[in-house]
Design a protein around this motif. Structure first.
Motif, short mmCIF file in Angstrom:
data_model
loop_
_atom_site.label_atom_id
_atom_site.label_comp_id
_atom_site.label_asym_id
_atom_site.label_seq_id
_atom_site.Cartn_x
_atom_site.Cartn_y
_atom_site.Cartn_z
N LEU A 193 0.82 -1.22 0.00
CA LEU A 193 0.00 0.00 0.00
C LEU A 193 0.85 1.27 0.00
CD1 LEU A 193 -2.86 -1.25 2.29
CD2 LEU A 193 -2.93 -0.85 -0.16
N PRO A 194 1.78 1.44 0.96
CA PRO A 194 2.64 2.63 0.83
C PRO A 194 3.49 2.60 -0.42
CG PRO A 194 3.44 1.19 2.60
CD PRO A 194 2.08 0.71 2.22
N TYR A 195 3.85 1.41 -0.91
CA TYR A 195 4.62 1.34 -2.16
C TYR A 195 3.81 1.92 -3.32
CZ TYR A 195 8.06 -1.85 0.02
OH TYR A 195 9.03 -2.40 0.79
N VAL A 196 2.52 1.58 -3.38
CA VAL A 196 1.68 2.10 -4.46
C VAL A 196 1.56 3.61 -4.37
CG1 VAL A 196 -0.70 2.20 -5.31
CG2 VAL A 196 0.38 -0.01 -4.87
N PHE A 197 1.36 4.12 -3.16
CA PHE A 197 1.24 5.57 -3.01
C PHE A 197 2.58 6.26 -3.25
CE2 PHE A 197 -2.69 4.28 -1.02
CZ PHE A 197 -3.57 5.28 -1.44
N GLY A 198 3.69 5.59 -2.91
CA GLY A 198 5.00 6.14 -3.26
C GLY A 198 5.17 6.21 -4.76
N PHE A 199 4.68 5.20 -5.46
CA PHE A 199 4.70 5.21 -6.93
C PHE A 199 3.94 6.42 -7.47
CE2 PHE A 199 2.82 4.24 -11.01
CZ PHE A 199 3.84 3.61 -11.73
N ILE A 200 2.75 6.66 -6.93
CA ILE A 200 1.94 7.78 -7.39
C ILE A 200 2.66 9.10 -7.16
CG2 ILE A 200 -0.20 9.06 -6.96
CD1 ILE A 200 -1.52 6.42 -6.22
N ASP A 201 3.21 9.25 -5.95
CA ASP A 201 3.89 10.49 -5.57
C ASP A 201 5.01 10.81 -6.55
OD1 ASP A 201 3.89 12.59 -3.81
OD2 ASP A 201 5.20 11.63 -2.35
N ALA A 217 -6.95 11.64 1.62
CA ALA A 217 -7.40 12.97 1.17
C ALA A 217 -6.49 13.50 0.07
CB ALA A 217 -7.43 13.94 2.35
N GLY A 218 -5.17 13.32 0.26
CA GLY A 218 -4.24 13.81 -0.74
C GLY A 218 -4.37 13.11 -2.07
N SER A 219 -4.47 11.79 -2.03
CA SER A 219 -4.53 11.04 -3.28
C SER A 219 -5.80 11.33 -4.06
CB SER A 219 -4.43 9.54 -3.00
OG SER A 219 -5.54 9.08 -2.26
N ALA A 220 -6.87 11.65 -3.34
CA ALA A 220 -8.14 11.93 -4.03
C ALA A 220 -8.08 13.22 -4.84
CB ALA A 220 -9.27 12.01 -3.00
N LEU A 221 -7.19 14.13 -4.45
CA LEU A 221 -7.13 15.44 -5.11
C LEU A 221 -5.95 15.60 -6.06
CD1 LEU A 221 -7.88 17.64 -1.95
CD2 LEU A 221 -9.49 17.06 -3.78
N ALA A 275 2.86 17.47 -0.26
CA ALA A 275 3.42 17.56 1.09
C ALA A 275 2.53 16.90 2.12
CB ALA A 275 3.64 19.03 1.46
N LEU A 276 1.23 16.91 1.89
CA LEU A 276 0.32 16.23 2.81
C LEU A 276 0.50 14.72 2.75
CD1 LEU A 276 -2.19 16.46 4.71
CD2 LEU A 276 -3.60 16.24 2.65
N MET A 277 0.72 14.19 1.55
CA MET A 277 0.80 12.75 1.35
C MET A 277 2.16 12.16 1.71
SD MET A 277 -1.01 12.48 -2.39
CE MET A 277 -0.54 10.75 -2.56
N ALA A 278 3.24 12.84 1.32
CA ALA A 278 4.56 12.19 1.29
C ALA A 278 5.05 11.71 2.65
CB ALA A 278 5.58 13.13 0.65
N PRO A 279 5.10 12.55 3.71
CA PRO A 279 5.65 12.04 4.98
C PRO A 279 4.80 10.95 5.61
CG PRO A 279 4.72 14.24 5.27
CD PRO A 279 4.72 13.97 3.80
N ALA A 280 3.47 11.05 5.44
CA ALA A 280 2.61 10.01 5.98
C ALA A 280 2.85 8.68 5.27
CB ALA A 280 1.14 10.42 5.84
N THR A 281 3.11 8.74 3.97
CA THR A 281 3.36 7.52 3.21
C THR A 281 4.68 6.88 3.64
OG1 THR A 281 2.18 8.50 1.34
CG2 THR A 281 3.50 6.55 0.89
N ALA A 284 9.88 1.42 -5.70
CA ALA A 284 8.55 1.72 -6.22
C ALA A 284 8.46 3.18 -6.64
CB ALA A 284 7.49 1.41 -5.16
N GLY A 285 9.04 4.07 -5.81
CA GLY A 285 9.05 5.48 -6.17
C GLY A 285 9.84 5.75 -7.43
N SER A 286 10.97 5.06 -7.56
CA SER A 286 11.78 5.24 -8.76
C SER A 286 11.06 4.72 -9.99
CB SER A 286 13.13 4.51 -8.59
OG SER A 286 13.88 5.10 -7.53
N LEU A 287 10.34 3.60 -9.83
CA LEU A 287 9.52 3.13 -10.94
C LEU A 287 8.46 4.16 -11.31
CD1 LEU A 287 8.92 -0.65 -10.15
CD2 LEU A 287 10.00 0.28 -12.21
N GLY A 288 7.89 4.81 -10.29
CA GLY A 288 6.92 5.86 -10.55
C GLY A 288 7.53 7.03 -11.30
#
Length: 405
Positions: free
Chosen positions: A220-228, A287-291, A320-326, A349-353
């Motif tokens: 889950l954090p890997y996926v959100f790291g990918f998005i970020d 909240a961050g990912s939704a926007l 900034a809202l998403m990254a540290p929480a992830t 995962a982030g590098s793949l993103g």
């Protein structure tokens, strides 16, 4: 006080590595021309992409070695100094040896393979500190954000002095990072029973996959790291070329536009990281990912520079809202003896993103135009978020105290 001092030193290392990396972005078309490329968009795409391909390939190796050795600081030093040599080689060897652009990309891959060791393991050392995962990852986040915020406008200025000047500056920054890392004590858990039970001589990528298999919730954090990082890669290439072509901005002005994203992304990471320690990870990430995707599209449809500038600020605040929480969620969900591998998996995962942001964004922009590229990036952000959020919300909050309540 000791943990606070080491937190500052480690954040300094992260800052220097990211600053060196981002210095190259505002004028990357000028840089690839200076090292022998004959095209702009596709050469820039490959120059950025090959570094992140190396990040993906080697992040797990560095993490697995550090977990097995029970030491990280010497590896951070080695990665930083190796990255410095790589940057200097990119500045000197193409002209001295008349390298083809393929040879330049090979050097770039070596530079990326070493640099990721300094970056990933300095973040893992922050995970090893006491004081709250949100606070520690907030320190990493503000270092990442400041490095990118300063790097974009500073890189634009340096390109005004010459196409290769940012490479020399990047090499010097990584030398400084290596010297700072020499003074930081290790707090890594020694390789103990859990690792000995694992016992195999797995390679980095296989070890990271094994860790993910054993703890699938890390996905889950890997996926959100990918998005970020997808968005960061998209703006590093497509955003740079878009601002220069659509609004006729030079490298310096383009760097300022990128800085409007990275400045709030930097300045808000620490307070948002502390907030996630108090209220949990779910709210900031969901909240961050939704926007996020909608904000990216907003930049692409902006008709003027001022409106695009406001859009960049909005994207930075949401990031900034998403990254540290992830990143803190990776700390929450990983075992002590597997932190290096867990964080390496997150960085991979982030590098793949980032790589996907460069390749997908660059390809779509080249074939169908910038509007199609921004729409594609925004749609992918929204789609991945929608698919991931239900699984994220099924995490048992009783099993992870950092989720708050």
């Amino acid at each position: 006080m000791s943990a606070r001092r080491d937190r500052i030193r480690l954040a300094t290392v992260v800052f220097a590595v990211l600053l060196a990396q981002v210095l190259l972005y505002p004028g990357v078309p000028d840089l690839v021309a200076a090292v022998g490329a004959t095209t702009t968009l596709d050469a820039s795409m490959w120059f950025l992409a090959v570094e992140f391909a190396a990040f993906v390939a080697f992040a797990g190796i560095w993490g697995a070695i550090s977990d097995r050795l029970g030491r990280r600081a010497p590896l951070v030093v080695a990665g930083a100094l190796g990255g410095a040599v790589g940057y200097f080689a990119l500045a000197v060897l193409p002209g001295a040896l008349s390298l083809s652009f393929g040879g330049v990309l090979a050097l770039r891959a070596v530079q990326g393979a070493t640099t990721i060791g300094a970056f990933s393991l300095s973040m893992t050392m922050l995970m090893d500190l006491d004081g709250g995962h949100g606070k520690n990852m907030g320190a990493a986040g503000i270092a990442i954000g400041l490095g990118t915020a300063v790097g974009a406008p500073l890189g634009g200025r340096l390109y005004g002095l010459g196409g290769l000047v940012p490479l020399y500056a990047a090499g010097c920054l990584l030398v400084v990072a290596g010297l700072v890392a020499l003074s930081i004590p290790d707090r890594a858990p020694s390789s103990g029973d859990e690792q000995e039970a694992d016992g195999s001589e797995e390679g980095g990528i296989r070890r990271a996959v094994t860790t993910l298999t054993e703890r699938p919730v890390l996905g889950l954090p890997y996926v959100f790291g990918f998005i970020d990082r997808f968005t960061a890669g998209f703006f590093a290439l497509v955003g740079t070329v878009y601002f220069r072509q659509a609004f006729d901005l030079d490298a310096g002005a383009t760097g300022l536009m990128l800085g409007l994203f990275f400045a709030p992304f930097a300045l808000l990471q620490y307070p948002f990281g502390v907030l996630s320690d108090r209220v949990g990870r779910t709210g900031p990430i969901v909240a961050g990912s939704a926007l996020y995707g909608f904000a990216v599209v907003g930049v692409g449809i902006s008709p003027t520079v001022p409106i695009a500038a406001v859009g960049m600020v909005v994207v930075g605040v949401i990031g900034a809202l998403m990254a540290p929480a992830t990143m803190a969620l990776v700390s929450d969900l990983s075992s002590e003896s597997g932190r290096g591998t867990a964080m390496a998996g997150f960085n991979a995962a982030g590098s793949l993103g980032f790589l996907a942001g460069i390749v997908v964004g660059g390809t779509v922009a080249d074939e169908f135009g910038f509007l199609a590229a921004f729409l594609t990036a925004g749609a992918l952000e929204i789609a991945i978020a929608l698919v991931s959020i239900p699984a994220f919300l099924r995490i048992d909050p009783e099993g992870v105290s950092a989720f708050g309540g």
